[in-house]
Design an enzyme around this catalytic site. Structure first.
Site, short mmCIF file in Angstrom:
data_model
loop_
_atom_site.label_atom_id
_atom_site.label_comp_id
_atom_site.label_asym_id
_atom_site.label_seq_id
_atom_site.Cartn_x
_atom_site.Cartn_y
_atom_site.Cartn_z
N ASP A 276 0.82 -1.21 0.00
CA ASP A 276 0.00 0.00 0.00
C ASP A 276 0.85 1.27 0.00
OD1 ASP A 276 -2.65 1.35 0.43
OD2 ASP A 276 -1.68 1.98 2.29
N GLU B 129 1.24 -0.47 -5.13
CA GLU B 129 0.29 0.60 -5.41
C GLU B 129 1.10 1.88 -5.51
OE1 GLU B 129 -3.36 3.23 -3.64
OE2 GLU B 129 -1.81 2.42 -2.36
#
Length: 664
Positions: A341, A394
């Site tokens: 993330d 990401e």
């Protein structure tokens, strides 16, 4: 502190996996024993230890004929550390730990007659006299929030997914189809009889496994399952990095969910959050009274967007913590990959910061050199020990080489989210069909850079929350056109180079934006447009998985060819997808307007017979049914710069996928 649970007597594990290779070695005090060797301490302090979870934390052991629990915690700024829990009435002075002699800052000790299921915390006194009560950073299980204590537990499990683990390279490789269903455990489904009740890991398995099997997704990605205190964070504010959330059951219950997915040849990716953590009093923040895990400089240690704290990536012991945590989920939980993330927030020192709010690196640049080196070490460690796993970044910027090998200067990730494609695609599809003719470059631009990285095409949770509307609600037109547009968008996605990710609910046209506190609107499947959307996504998954042209060469230019991008007046795009063999070729035709086109001529890569294998306008999908049922035989008419061409019907707001069948 109030007593909260009943004490569980200590019992030795049947096969204590955490003790299999443990060598208890004496420290300077003869009555204190340790799981840590001098080599462990060396690796820990060098930032190279990738198995700290076998050493630190709480481990049930038998020592001198007595079963109890060994505790070890890193707290170098502490003056005093003790273990508190129900077993001692939460009294801070009754069970002290002893600091190691080697300067590592690790406190450890053995407490007899307590074991699996005992709740505990560390009572820490800082050098200044400040007192704290902290959960265990390496705890394998926690009390269910809002309670905040750690629980003595283990990760012993007799796995029954041998076939998957032996063969997952056949399913999880970059030249295989990867279609990911992103799920938030709390809100995918709720108990129909009690909408407030979250399903357990076992109940999720009962419903999710057959659903994914039916829909044809190859993988599931769980939004963070690691323990977190605050539901509205969706799991991205983690306090228990080594424990699946107790909201849904035990660690072994979560293992059973993964095992059942593997038994149906469905891979499991986990969201992993090394970018920040919350400031909850029982968590990592100021763990021993000092800035232990977070960077002490707020320009590097505080995240203004999320009001959270950033790991000190330059501190070796913190690097060992993060590396160990990543490998922990691959090791003990058989995860097939980690979606990392907020990578961009880690790569740049000026991320979400104004001028004067950040400090350049030693070369005067904005890149976070410590985070970059951590990513490289992370990926090298993962692919060394788990070569058939995947790491997915990401990452929303043009940082070079995210998915390139570290030996060429890259970061070493397996895949990267293609955020530019997602943003351009949604911007285009939200336009009224009349205006699309002037914005065709928004669709075609992605192939300019599509092969610079190993891209995954994401329609994630971030696109359907907080006023952004659901995917189908973003589409223009009346109800029929909105659903036709979404079927067209999904067909474009599944035939575009790259792997795929779709957030839950999108597959059946969820009309309201995602809300973390309730279930998806499964009742919508009683209505034809939503049932048709589900059937369309199911068919697209089947098409993607069965046609090598759509996945064999997803990350190289040889797998894609534009046939026509110039028919702006009709807003039609034509391209080819290619496998490694000549016969594995497909032609995709997209009609971005509600006007049907008949006898539309298209140049084809090779002469021969072309067969329609997918049509987004199929009646089963709630379409109008304009199709090409008969094989299309090419003629030697030059079109689109090719010596052979075919004519076909293209449905309104529809996509046609043709497959090369044979030579004339």
């Amino acid at each position: 502190m109030a007593k909260r649970t009943t004490k569980t007597p200590a019992t030795p594990e049947t096969k204590p996996e955490t003790e299999r290779d443990a060598q208890l070695t004496p420290s300077t005090e003869p009555e204190v024993y340790s799981r840590l060797t001098e080599f462990d301490i060396y690796l820990f302090r060098a930032g190279k230890h990738t198995r700290l979870y076998e050493k630190l934390g709480a481990h049930v052991v038998e020592w001198k004929g007595v079963v109890g629990t060994y505790f070890a915690v890193w707290a170098p700024a502490a003056r005093y550390v003790s273990v508190i829990g129900n077993f001692n009435g939460w009294q801070k002075g009754s069970h002290p730990l002893h600091v190691r002699w080697d300067g590592s800052g690790i406190w450890e000790g053995f407490i007899p007659h307590i074991g699996r299921g005992e709740v505990y915390k560390y009572a820490i006194t800082h050098e200044s006299g400040r007192e704290l009560e902290k959960g265990d950073p390496f705890a394998l299980w926690w009390e269910t929030p809002p309670l905040t204590a750690s629980v003595v537990w283990d990760t012993w499990y007799e796995w029954k997914d041998d076939y998957w683990m032996r063969n997952r390279g056949k399913f999880n490789a970059l030249n295989k189809p990867i279609s990911v269903y992103e799920i938030h455990l709390s809100s995918w489904r709720r108990d129909p009889a009690d909408p407030e009740r979250k399903l357990s890991y076992g109940e999720v398995a009962d419903a999710l496994v057959p659903y994914l099997k039916e829909m044809g997704f190859t993988h599931v990605e769980f939004m963070p399952v690691m323990e977190f205190p605050y539901d509205p964070s969706w799991g991205y504010q983690i306090t228990g990095y080594f424990a699946p959330s107790s909201r849904f059951g035990t660690p072994q219950d979560f293992m059973t969910l993964i095992e059942r997915l593997h038994q149906e040849n469905i891979g499991v990716y986990l969201d992993w959050v090394p970018s920040h953590f919350p400031g909850d009093a029982h968590g990592l923040y100021e763990f021993d009274g000092s800035h232990l895990y977070e960077h002490p400089d707020p320009r590097k240690g505080y995240h203004p967007d999320w009001k959270s704290y950033i790991f000190n990536y330059g501190r070796n012991e913190v690097r060992s913590f993060l590396l160990s945590n990543a490998l922990f989920w691959l090791d003990r939980f058989h995860a097939d990959g980690l979606r990392v993330d907020a990578v961009a927030s880690m790569l740049y020192l000026d991320y979400s910061r104004n001028h004067g709010e950040w400090e350049p690196n030693i070369f005067g640049g904005r890149e976070n050199l410590e985070a970059i080196s951590l990513f490289k070490e992370l990926n090298e460690a993962v692919y060394k020990d788990y070569p058939e796993a995947q790491t997915i970044a990401e990452e929303s910027t043009a940082f070079p080489g995210v998915t390139r090998p570290t030996y060429t200067g890259g970061l070493g990730f397996g895949m990267k989210w293609m955020m530019g494609w997602m943003n351009d695609t949604l911007r285009y599809f939200q336009r009224d069909a009349y205006y699309r003719r002037w914005h065709q470059d928004e669709v075609t631009f992605s192939t300019v850079y599509a092969f610079s990285e190993n891209f995954m095409l994401p329609f994630s949770h971030d696109e359907v929350v907080y006023g952004k509307k659901s995917l189908v609600s973003k589409m223009p037109g009346d109800e029929w056109q909105r659903f036709a547009n979404l079927r067209l968008l999904f067909t474009y996605m599944f035939t575009h180079p790259g792997t795929k990710l779709l957030f839950m609910g999108g597959e059946f046209g969820q009309t309201s934006e995602w809300k973390f506190a309730g279930s998806l609107d499964w009742h919508l499947l009683e209505y034809a447009p939503h049932q048709g959307m589900k059937e369309c996504v199911k068919a697209l998954n089947h098409l993607y998985r069965s046609e090598p042209a759509l996945y064999e060469q997803s990350f190289v230019a040889e797998g894609f060819e534009w046939i026509d991008t110039m028919d702006r007046e009709n807003s039609i795009l034509v391209y080819a997808r290619k496998g490694t063999r000549t016969k594995e070729q497909m032609v995709v035709v997209l009609n971005m307007t509600p006007m049907p086109r008949t006898d539309y001529r298209v140049g084809v890569p090779v002469a021969g017979t072309w067969v329609e294998v997918f049509n987004s306008d199929h009646q089963d999908f709630y379409g109008s049914g304009l199709r090409n049922p008969a094989p299309l035989v090419s003629t030697p008419d030059v079109w689109h710069g090719r010596p052979n061409s075919i004519t076909l019907a293209i449905p309104p707001l529809g996509a046609v996928v043709l497959k090369y069948q044979n030579k004339p």
